[in-house]
Write a protein that holds these residues in place. Sequence first.
Motif, PDB file in Angstrom:
ATOM      1  N   GLN A 160      -1.686 -55.218  17.336  1.00 13.95           N
ATOM      2  CA  GLN A 160      -2.346 -55.747  18.522  1.00 13.95           C
ATOM      3  C   GLN A 160      -3.139 -54.640  19.203  1.00 13.95           C
ATOM      4  OE1 GLN A 160       0.099 -57.295  21.803  1.00 13.95           O
ATOM      5  NE2 GLN A 160      -1.318 -59.019  21.971  1.00 13.95           N
TER       6      GLN A 160
ATOM      7  N   LEU B 152       9.993 -67.050  15.269  1.00 11.33           N
ATOM      8  CA  LEU B 152       9.898 -65.608  15.087  1.00 11.33           C
ATOM      9  C   LEU B 152      10.455 -64.906  16.309  1.00 11.33           C
ATOM     10  CD1 LEU B 152       6.344 -65.079  13.545  1.00 11.33           C
ATOM     11  CD2 LEU B 152       8.532 -65.385  12.385  1.00 11.33           C
ATOM     12  N   ILE B 153      11.255 -63.881  16.057  1.00 12.36           N
ATOM     13  CA  ILE B 153      11.754 -63.022  17.121  1.00 12.36           C
ATOM     14  C   ILE B 153      11.052 -61.684  16.980  1.00 12.36           C
ATOM     15  CG2 ILE B 153      13.780 -62.017  18.205  1.00 12.36           C
ATOM     16  CD1 ILE B 153      13.767 -65.065  18.144  1.00 12.36           C
ATOM     17  N   PHE B 154      10.348 -61.292  18.028  1.00 11.02           N
ATOM     18  CA  PHE B 154       9.555 -60.068  17.991  1.00 11.02           C
ATOM     19  C   PHE B 154      10.318 -58.900  18.589  1.00 11.02           C
ATOM     20  CE2 PHE B 154       5.143 -61.087  16.818  1.00 11.02           C
ATOM     21  CZ  PHE B 154       5.191 -62.467  16.773  1.00 11.02           C
ATOM     22  N   GLY B 155      10.039 -57.714  18.079  1.00 14.86           N
ATOM     23  CA  GLY B 155      10.462 -56.497  18.734  1.00 14.86           C
ATOM     24  C   GLY B 155       9.557 -56.205  19.925  1.00 14.86           C
ATOM     25  N   LYS B 156       9.861 -55.125  20.644  1.00 14.94           N
ATOM     26  CA  LYS B 156       9.084 -54.796  21.844  1.00 14.94           C
ATOM     27  C   LYS B 156       7.765 -54.131  21.520  1.00 14.94           C
ATOM     28  CE  LYS B 156      12.813 -54.513  25.187  1.00 14.94           C
ATOM     29  NZ  LYS B 156      13.462 -53.701  26.241  1.00 14.94           N
TER      30      LYS B 156
ATOM     31  N   TYR C 162       2.753 -57.012  12.705  1.00 10.17           N
ATOM     32  CA  TYR C 162       1.498 -57.374  13.335  1.00 10.17           C
ATOM     33  C   TYR C 162       0.931 -56.155  14.041  1.00 10.17           C
ATOM     34  CZ  TYR C 162       2.602 -62.376  12.851  1.00 10.17           C
ATOM     35  OH  TYR C 162       2.892 -63.632  12.365  1.00 10.17           O
TER      36      TYR C 162
ATOM     37  N   LEU D 147      -0.104 -67.128  24.149  1.00  6.94           N
ATOM     38  CA  LEU D 147      -0.726 -67.097  22.828  1.00  6.94           C
ATOM     39  C   LEU D 147      -0.456 -68.393  22.085  1.00  6.94           C
ATOM     40  CD1 LEU D 147       0.439 -63.513  21.854  1.00  6.94           C
ATOM     41  CD2 LEU D 147      -1.917 -64.170  22.268  1.00  6.94           C
TER      42      LEU D 147
ATOM     43  N   ARG E 163      -4.721 -64.983  29.563  1.00  9.31           N
ATOM     44  CA  ARG E 163      -3.992 -64.089  30.468  1.00  9.31           C
ATOM     45  C   ARG E 163      -3.842 -64.769  31.822  1.00  9.31           C
ATOM     46  NH1 ARG E 163      -2.650 -58.820  30.453  1.00  9.31           N
ATOM     47  NH2 ARG E 163      -3.902 -58.490  28.562  1.00  9.31           N
TER      48      ARG E 163
ATOM     49  N   GLY F 199       4.184 -55.521  28.044  1.00  9.68           N
ATOM     50  CA  GLY F 199       5.121 -54.534  27.526  1.00  9.68           C
ATOM     51  C   GLY F 199       6.190 -55.100  26.606  1.00  9.68           C
ATOM     52  N   GLN F 200       6.090 -56.382  26.302  1.00  5.91           N
ATOM     53  CA  GLN F 200       7.084 -57.006  25.426  1.00  5.91           C
ATOM     54  C   GLN F 200       6.415 -57.704  24.249  1.00  5.91           C
ATOM     55  OE1 GLN F 200       9.874 -59.504  27.516  1.00  5.91           O
ATOM     56  NE2 GLN F 200       9.994 -58.112  29.267  1.00  5.91           N
ATOM     57  N   GLY F 201       7.222 -58.089  23.280  1.00  4.58           N
ATOM     58  CA  GLY F 201       6.704 -58.877  22.185  1.00  4.58           C
ATOM     59  C   GLY F 201       6.621 -60.338  22.570  1.00  4.58           C
ATOM     60  N   PRO F 202       5.831 -61.104  21.860  1.00  5.63           N
ATOM     61  CA  PRO F 202       5.717 -62.540  22.164  1.00  5.63           C
ATOM     62  C   PRO F 202       7.051 -63.263  21.993  1.00  5.63           C
ATOM     63  CG  PRO F 202       3.946 -61.818  20.705  1.00  5.63           C
ATOM     64  CD  PRO F 202       4.930 -60.698  20.764  1.00  5.63           C
TER      65      PRO F 202
ATOM     66  N   SER G 140      -2.167 -60.224  11.717  1.00  8.77           N
ATOM     67  CA  SER G 140      -1.110 -60.105  10.713  1.00  8.77           C
ATOM     68  C   SER G 140      -1.422 -58.960   9.750  1.00  8.77           C
ATOM     69  CB  SER G 140      -0.980 -61.408   9.932  1.00  8.77           C
ATOM     70  OG  SER G 140      -0.011 -61.287   8.915  1.00  8.77           O
TER      71      SER G 140
ATOM     72  N   TYR H  83       3.327 -69.167  22.401  1.00  6.86           N
ATOM     73  CA  TYR H  83       4.150 -68.009  22.711  1.00  6.86           C
ATOM     74  C   TYR H  83       3.803 -67.497  24.106  1.00  6.86           C
ATOM     75  CZ  TYR H  83       5.291 -67.381  17.722  1.00  6.86           C
ATOM     76  OH  TYR H  83       5.746 -67.538  16.434  1.00  6.86           O
TER      77      TYR H  83
ATOM     78  N   SER I 122      -5.627 -60.283  20.481  1.00 11.79           N
ATOM     79  CA  SER I 122      -4.496 -61.038  19.964  1.00 11.79           C
ATOM     80  C   SER I 122      -3.825 -60.285  18.822  1.00 11.79           C
ATOM     81  CB  SER I 122      -4.971 -62.411  19.491  1.00 11.79           C
ATOM     82  OG  SER I 122      -3.863 -63.230  19.224  1.00 11.79           O
ATOM     83  N   LEU I 123      -2.878 -60.934  18.177  1.00 11.53           N
ATOM     84  CA  LEU I 123      -2.128 -60.295  17.102  1.00 11.53           C
ATOM     85  C   LEU I 123      -2.799 -60.534  15.761  1.00 11.53           C
ATOM     86  CD1 LEU I 123       0.172 -61.251  19.337  1.00 11.53           C
ATOM     87  CD2 LEU I 123       1.650 -60.241  17.617  1.00 11.53           C
TER      88      LEU I 123
ATOM     89  N   PHE J 274       3.882 -54.536  16.105  1.00 14.20           N
ATOM     90  CA  PHE J 274       5.080 -55.338  16.313  1.00 14.20           C
ATOM     91  C   PHE J 274       5.689 -55.728  14.978  1.00 14.20           C
ATOM     92  CE2 PHE J 274       4.926 -56.285  20.802  1.00 14.20           C
ATOM     93  CZ  PHE J 274       3.586 -56.187  21.137  1.00 14.20           C
TER      94      PHE J 274
ATOM     95  N   GLY K 139      -5.790 -55.905  24.913  1.00 12.48           N
ATOM     96  CA  GLY K 139      -6.542 -57.078  25.333  1.00 12.48           C
ATOM     97  C   GLY K 139      -6.873 -58.052  24.217  1.00 12.48           C
TER      98      GLY K 139
ATOM     99  N   TYR L 147       7.868 -59.671   9.429  1.00  8.85           N
ATOM    100  CA  TYR L 147       6.420 -59.597   9.633  1.00  8.85           C
ATOM    101  C   TYR L 147       6.066 -58.316  10.386  1.00  8.85           C
ATOM    102  CZ  TYR L 147       6.785 -64.713   9.069  1.00  8.85           C
ATOM    103  OH  TYR L 147       7.053 -65.989   8.621  1.00  8.85           O
TER     104      TYR L 147
ATOM    105  N   VAL M   8       3.599 -59.592   5.438  1.00 14.07           N
ATOM    106  CA  VAL M   8       4.722 -60.512   5.437  1.00 14.07           C
ATOM    107  C   VAL M   8       5.616 -60.101   4.275  1.00 14.07           C
ATOM    108  CG1 VAL M   8       5.483 -62.902   5.293  1.00 14.07           C
ATOM    109  CG2 VAL M   8       3.272 -62.369   6.321  1.00 14.07           C
TER     110      VAL M   8
ATOM    111  N   PHE N 189      -3.007 -66.125  15.066  1.00 16.85           N
ATOM    112  CA  PHE N 189      -2.953 -66.155  16.527  1.00 16.85           C
ATOM    113  C   PHE N 189      -4.344 -66.271  17.130  1.00 16.85           C
ATOM    114  CE2 PHE N 189       1.405 -65.263  17.826  1.00 16.85           C
ATOM    115  CZ  PHE N 189       1.982 -64.924  16.610  1.00 16.85           C
ATOM    116  N   GLY N 190      -4.408 -66.996  18.249  1.00 16.81           N
ATOM    117  CA  GLY N 190      -5.622 -67.055  19.042  1.00 16.81           C
ATOM    118  C   GLY N 190      -5.725 -65.857  19.961  1.00 16.81           C
ATOM    119  N   PRO N 191      -6.829 -65.775  20.737  1.00 14.10           N
ATOM    120  CA  PRO N 191      -7.053 -64.612  21.600  1.00 14.10           C
ATOM    121  C   PRO N 191      -6.150 -64.563  22.822  1.00 14.10           C
ATOM    122  CG  PRO N 191      -8.773 -66.225  21.927  1.00 14.10           C
ATOM    123  CD  PRO N 191      -7.942 -66.727  20.790  1.00 14.10           C
TER     124      PRO N 191
END
Lengths: 114, 114
Positions: free
Chosen positions: B37, B102-106, B35, A91, A110, A40-43, B45, A35, B42-43, B88, B40, B33, B48, A105-107
Amino acid sequence: EAGVAQSPRYKIIEKRQSVAFWCNPISGHATLYWYQQILGQGPKLLIQFQNNGVVDDSQLPKDRFSAERLKGVDSTLKIQPAKLEDSAVYLCASSHPGQPFEQYFGPGTRLTVT
Amino acid sequence: ELKVEQNPLFLSMQEGKNYTIYCNYSTTSDRLYWYRQDPGKSLESLFVLLSNGAVKQEGRLMASLDTKARLSTLHITAAVHDLSATYFCAVGGMYGGSQGNLIFGKGTKLSVKP
């Protein structure tokens, strides 16, 4: 159980340079995802692998991005050449065949392109 | 095109108060889903949700899904500072034909103040 591993954690490059990211999914997880998360946005999904085959790469900018998962375990994502707009966190996530709806998800890595 | 909208995008709460984050999506899906965050990081979960009317609770967080209204909510009860993070929602399933798409929101940036 070890989580999803990614390296490097941070990378700064100049535009037009190339860069590669590495991901090691959780053991036994056949599905691997990359990803891109812009600040400021989602993945946003770039590419999905099932074992060593590509399931979905519809949102991968193929003129500059490439990814591979040759042995069905580790994966690399490459950008060549990088643009300023590629600055983001990359990600990696993985999921188990028995639990396809759970992505771990991994860390993240950046990336800053200057 | 599947769109996922969260609101609010920013939320400043006082400890002890209740609040709800909303997630609307534009086309049919059978998976939703949530999540978390941290800066700095990761996400992680949280939930679900796989069916209409599904409700899941973990500690001070409760998530629900109304597939007919294409709406999911994340309700926070008696907020504490440790809940400060970005939340998210993501939608997957039928759209795109790929289970990983997956489509994420902001995201909703939550800040809980004493």
